[in-house]
Design an enzyme around this catalytic site. Structure first.
Site, PDB file in Angstrom:
ATOM      1  N   SER A 143       0.871  -1.187   0.000  1.00  0.00           N
ATOM      2  CA  SER A 143       0.000   0.000   0.000  1.00  0.00           C
ATOM      3  C   SER A 143       0.900   1.227   0.000  1.00  0.00           C
ATOM      4  CB  SER A 143      -0.846  -0.013   1.283  1.00  0.00           C
ATOM      5  OG  SER A 143      -1.481   1.231   1.489  1.00  0.00           O
ATOM      6  N   TYR A 156      -2.211  -1.606  10.430  1.00  0.00           N
ATOM      7  CA  TYR A 156      -2.161  -1.684   8.962  1.00  0.00           C
ATOM      8  C   TYR A 156      -0.817  -1.154   8.455  1.00  0.00           C
ATOM      9  CZ  TYR A 156      -3.957  -1.160   4.139  1.00  0.00           C
ATOM     10  OH  TYR A 156      -4.152  -1.260   2.780  1.00  0.00           O
TER      11      TYR A 156
HETATM   12  P1  NAD Z   1     -11.418  -6.173  -0.268  1.00  0.00           P
HETATM   13  O1  NAD Z   1     -12.010  -6.161   1.113  1.00  0.00           O
HETATM   14  O2  NAD Z   1     -12.309  -6.046  -1.452  1.00  0.00           O
HETATM   15  O3  NAD Z   1     -10.522  -7.460  -0.454  1.00  0.00           O
HETATM   16  C1  NAD Z   1      -9.864  -8.105   0.593  1.00  0.00           C
HETATM   17  C2  NAD Z   1      -9.879  -9.565   0.277  1.00  0.00           C
HETATM   18  O4  NAD Z   1      -9.238 -10.262   1.359  1.00  0.00           O
HETATM   19  C3  NAD Z   1     -11.305 -10.115   0.170  1.00  0.00           C
HETATM   20  O5  NAD Z   1     -11.338 -11.054  -0.895  1.00  0.00           O
HETATM   21  C4  NAD Z   1     -11.511 -10.799   1.501  1.00  0.00           C
HETATM   22  O6  NAD Z   1     -12.426 -11.864   1.412  1.00  0.00           O
HETATM   23  C5  NAD Z   1     -10.096 -11.306   1.764  1.00  0.00           C
HETATM   24  N1  NAD Z   1      -9.843 -11.631   3.149  1.00  0.00           N
HETATM   25  C6  NAD Z   1     -10.092 -10.891   4.263  1.00  0.00           C
HETATM   26  N2  NAD Z   1      -9.758 -11.596   5.358  1.00  0.00           N
HETATM   27  C7  NAD Z   1      -9.281 -12.793   4.929  1.00  0.00           C
HETATM   28  C8  NAD Z   1      -8.790 -13.950   5.584  1.00  0.00           C
HETATM   29  N3  NAD Z   1      -8.746 -14.038   6.913  1.00  0.00           N
HETATM   30  N4  NAD Z   1      -8.409 -14.986   4.827  1.00  0.00           N
HETATM   31  C9  NAD Z   1      -8.493 -14.953   3.469  1.00  0.00           C
HETATM   32  N5  NAD Z   1      -8.933 -13.879   2.799  1.00  0.00           N
HETATM   33  C10 NAD Z   1      -9.333 -12.816   3.525  1.00  0.00           C
HETATM   34  O7  NAD Z   1     -10.315  -5.028  -0.262  1.00  0.00           O
HETATM   35  P2  NAD Z   1      -9.281  -4.569  -1.393  1.00  0.00           P
HETATM   36  O8  NAD Z   1      -9.364  -3.117  -1.395  1.00  0.00           O
HETATM   37  O9  NAD Z   1      -9.462  -5.326  -2.651  1.00  0.00           O
HETATM   38  O10 NAD Z   1      -7.887  -4.976  -0.710  1.00  0.00           O
HETATM   39  C11 NAD Z   1      -7.002  -5.958  -1.238  1.00  0.00           C
HETATM   40  C12 NAD Z   1      -5.583  -5.642  -0.775  1.00  0.00           C
HETATM   41  O11 NAD Z   1      -5.187  -4.373  -1.319  1.00  0.00           O
HETATM   42  C13 NAD Z   1      -5.425  -5.528   0.739  1.00  0.00           C
HETATM   43  O12 NAD Z   1      -4.203  -6.103   1.126  1.00  0.00           O
HETATM   44  C14 NAD Z   1      -5.409  -4.014   0.958  1.00  0.00           C
HETATM   45  O13 NAD Z   1      -4.707  -3.677   2.127  1.00  0.00           O
HETATM   46  C15 NAD Z   1      -4.684  -3.569  -0.297  1.00  0.00           C
HETATM   47  N6  NAD Z   1      -4.912  -2.143  -0.619  1.00  0.00           N
HETATM   48  C16 NAD Z   1      -6.177  -1.671  -0.910  1.00  0.00           C
HETATM   49  C17 NAD Z   1      -6.331  -0.325  -1.226  1.00  0.00           C
HETATM   50  C18 NAD Z   1      -7.680   0.260  -1.564  1.00  0.00           C
HETATM   51  O14 NAD Z   1      -7.789   1.504  -1.672  1.00  0.00           O
HETATM   52  N7  NAD Z   1      -8.717  -0.500  -1.789  1.00  0.00           N
HETATM   53  C19 NAD Z   1      -5.217   0.516  -1.229  1.00  0.00           C
HETATM   54  C20 NAD Z   1      -3.963   0.001  -0.933  1.00  0.00           C
HETATM   55  C21 NAD Z   1      -3.823  -1.342  -0.633  1.00  0.00           C
END
Ligand code: NAD
Length: 261
Positions: A143, A156
């Site tokens: 991130s 985080y």
């Molecule tokens: P999201 O909530 O749509 O996806 C998260 C995924 O992780 C989901 O598929 C969820 O089911 C899964 N998950 C959660 N807990 C779990 C567990 N215990 N075991 C297995 N799977 C699990 O969110 P996202 O935005 O797609 O995030 C995905 C990644 O990207 C994360 O690591 C997040 O920190 C990172 N990220 C997101 C953003 C953003 O703005 N959306 C920005 C920077 C980084």
């Protein structure tokens, strides 16, 4: 988005991929010809249908394997059940926002386990498979918060900085092999988890949707645009090309200029 690589015959395992960024990456890699293993902690008909839809759309093999990435043994079992893992995408992640003195200990432990430790466990099983196959890619979804901090997101930010450090170590341990390890650092991406925050934030600040997006959510994103899951998929696909053979142990920001500030 144009795909510039052919990943036919490769298998990608993407943790936390039944929604958001992980699902977007899975779709891009499937389009490039890779076989796909989707994962999350749930085990519903919808989860398995997602894999079936991706397989049918792209003419590749896709499976959904349930595994709770907060548990080390289930992280390891995911890769063992996949049986082959040429491309490992550590993407599963959760968030919790609170001041350190009020931060629930169980939330701290869960965030460190899912956002950081899971990548250690999956890599421990996947690296020998990559060595056997003679090629591999470890791509950790960190991130902008892996490179900078914000208040109230202690777990985080610790986990995301930690995964950047883990990425560098994996890169050094595989440096003389045809395996690379990199971290992608997205800024804000409009996934369901972010979309859900918009109505409440509109009420909280008494702002319309566009102002909330521009002034609150994208306050630190100079482009004033969300990154997209397709752009992240494209960045992953690029890291799988031969052009990226010497890109290892580093971070790639997809953050609209956030970390330039
Ligand atoms: P999201 O909530 O749509 O996806 C998260 C995924 O992780 C989901 O598929 C969820 O089911 C899964 N998950 C959660 N807990 C779990 C567990 N215990 N075991 C297995 N799977 C699990 O969110 P996202 O935005 O797609 O995030 C995905 C990644 O990207 C994360 O690591 C997040 O920190 C990172 N990220 C997101 C953003 C953003 O703005 N959306 C920005 C920077 C980084």
């Amino acid at each position: 988005m144009a795909i510039i690589t052919d990943l036919s015959g490769k298998t990608a395992v993407i943790t936390g991929s039944n929604s958001g960024i992980g699902l977007g990456i899975a779709q891009t890699l499937a389009k490039a010809g890779a076989n796909i293993v989707l994962n999350s902690f749930t085990d519903t008909d919808d989860d398995h249908a997602l894999a079936a839809d991706i397989a049918a759309e792209h003419g590749i093999e896709a499976r959904y394997i349930q595994g709770d990435m907060s548990k080390g043994d289930q992280c390891r079992a995911l890769i063992e059940k996949a049986g082959v893992c040429d491309i490992l995408i550590n993407n599963a992640g959760i968030q919790h926002v609170a001041a350190i003195e009020n931060f629930p200990v169980e939330k701290w432990d869960a965030i460190i386990a899912i956002n950081l430790s899971s990548a250690f466990h999956t890599a421990a099983v996947a690296l020998p498979m990559m060595r056997k196959a003679g090629w591999g890619r470890v791509i950790n979804i960190a991130s902008a918060h892996g490179l900078t901090a914000s208040p109230y997101k202690s777990a985080y930010i610790a986990a995301k900085h930690g995964i950047v450090g883990l990425t560098k170590t994996v890169a050094l341990e595989t440096a003389e092999e045809p395996i690379t390890a990199n971290a992608i650092c997205p800024g804000y991406v409009l996934t369901p988890i972010v979309e859900k925050q918009i109505p409440d934030t509109m009420k909280q600040y008494n702002m319309d949707r566009e102002t909330v997006i521009r002034e609150i959510l994208l306050a630190r994103q100079p482009s004033k645009e969300f990154a997209t899951t397709a752009q992240l998929g494209g960045t992953v696909a690029f890291l799988c090309t031969a052009a990226a053979d010497q890109i290892t142990g580093t971070t790639i920001s997809v953050d609209g200029g956030w970390t330039a500030l």
